[in-house]
Enzyme design. Structure first.
Site, mmCIF file in Angstrom:
data_model
loop_
_atom_site.group_PDB
_atom_site.id
_atom_site.type_symbol
_atom_site.label_atom_id
_atom_site.label_comp_id
_atom_site.label_asym_id
_atom_site.label_seq_id
_atom_site.Cartn_x
_atom_site.Cartn_y
_atom_site.Cartn_z
ATOM 1 N N ASP A 172 30.781 15.632 44.376
ATOM 2 C CA ASP A 172 30.178 16.327 43.143
ATOM 3 C C ASP A 172 31.594 15.744 42.284
ATOM 4 O OD1 ASP A 172 29.777 17.349 40.644
ATOM 5 O OD2 ASP A 172 29.267 19.360 41.317
ATOM 6 N N ASN A 195 30.236 4.716 37.413
ATOM 7 C CA ASN A 195 28.791 4.557 36.846
ATOM 8 C C ASN A 195 27.990 5.946 37.063
ATOM 9 O OD1 ASN A 195 25.970 3.068 37.064
ATOM 10 N ND2 ASN A 195 25.657 4.342 38.752
ATOM 11 N N ALA A 203 29.755 11.040 25.094
ATOM 12 C CA ALA A 203 30.594 10.819 26.027
ATOM 13 C C ALA A 203 30.696 9.364 26.235
ATOM 14 C CB ALA A 203 30.012 11.523 27.427
ATOM 15 N N SER A 206 26.955 2.745 27.473
ATOM 16 C CA SER A 206 25.750 2.519 26.841
ATOM 17 C C SER A 206 26.096 2.097 25.430
ATOM 18 C CB SER A 206 25.125 3.816 26.937
ATOM 19 O OG SER A 206 23.705 3.970 26.030
ATOM 20 N N SER A 242 24.118 6.083 44.621
ATOM 21 C CA SER A 242 22.660 6.052 45.600
ATOM 22 C C SER A 242 21.489 5.544 44.996
ATOM 23 C CB SER A 242 22.631 7.361 46.257
ATOM 24 O OG SER A 242 22.374 8.164 44.901
ATOM 25 N N TYR A 289 25.020 12.623 25.619
ATOM 26 C CA TYR A 289 25.189 11.320 26.405
ATOM 27 C C TYR A 289 25.840 10.361 25.641
ATOM 28 C CZ TYR A 289 23.871 7.255 29.105
ATOM 29 O OH TYR A 289 24.067 6.146 29.856
#
Length: 253
Positions: free
Chosen positions: A61, A88, A155, A140, A16, A152
């Protein structure tokens, strides 16, 4: 280049806003049938208005295992099958390792990693039946080196390893799995925009010092790479996680 993505059925999580929305837009412009999921209904409706009325939206969710299964069932009911999954959805939390409770690491893994693992398993089972399909995982550059928040980064490191392992397992069944590792990407809803608004001079210096390309990346530049990796033009790429970072990463592998 014609990527031959017309009528391919695509699901984009976290679709979104930001990078996810740009990915959905890129597939939509290629003539694909696209569904996006996110937690907030209003954001989904807004994205649909901006991308096109042909977009299907799914409120879910994806940190909840049951909701992931329901999401996939809803997607199959709407589209009949799936050709491409883009994992994503993600986000960061916590601070330093010593100041972050272990529960925050669990939350980061639930959102950034376990959701992608489970959805990939479900999607791959369908793709194997048709002996074709593509999964693209958004990680990333900090999944390969330190920088940013450890929850982050941990993961995303797991995501890169998972991408290679699943790719090797599925390539013989006609299903390709790859990843994209963005660097610093600027978009209105992202952390870099907030930092830029708070301290423009500091961020300007960061760009000069850390990004050889001399600017932030755009969501569209990430999306273009995702669309290529999901297409037949990337038919012999499997298990790769491609940096999209203007040279920002210091890793040489």
């Amino acid at each position: 280049m014609n990527l031959n993505l017309e009528n391919r059925k695509v699901l984009v999580t976290g679709g979104s806003k930001g990078i996810g929305k740009a990915i959905a837009q890129a597939f939509y412009e290629e003539g694909a049938q696209v569904g996006i999921c996110a937690r907030n209904r209003d954001d989904l409706e807004q994205a649909k208005q901006e991308i096109g009325e042909g977009i299907a939206i799914f409120e879910a969710d994806i940190t909840d295992e049951r909701k992931r299964a329901e999401l996939f069932e809803s997607f199959i009911m709407a589209f009949g099958s799936i050709d491409i999954l883009v994992n994503n959805a993600g986000g960061s939390n916590g601070t330093t390792i010593m100041e972050t409770d272990v529960s925050q690491f669990h939350k980061a893994m639930d959102l950034n990693f376990y959701s992608a693992v489970h959805l990939s398993q479900i999607a791959a089972a369908e793709m194997k039946k048709q002996k074709s399909g593509a999964i693209v995982n958004i990680s990333s550059i900090f999944g390969r080196e330190s920088g940013g928040k450890p929850t982050y980064n941990s993961a995303k490191a797991a995501m890169i390893s998972f991408t290679k392992a699943m790719a090797d397992e599925l390539i013989g069944s006609g299903v390709r799995v790859n990843g994209v590792a963005p660097g610093a990407i600027l978009h209105p809803s992202g952390n870099w925009q907030k930092r830029l608004d708070e301290n423009p001079e500091k961020i300007k210096q960061f760009v000069e010092n850390e990004i050889p390309g001399g600017r932030f990346g755009t969501p569209e530049e990430v999306a273009n790479t995702v669309v290529f990796l999901a297409s037949e033009k990337a038919s012999w790429i499997a298990g790769a996680t491609v940096n999209v970072d203007g040279g920002q990463s210091k890793s040489n592998f």
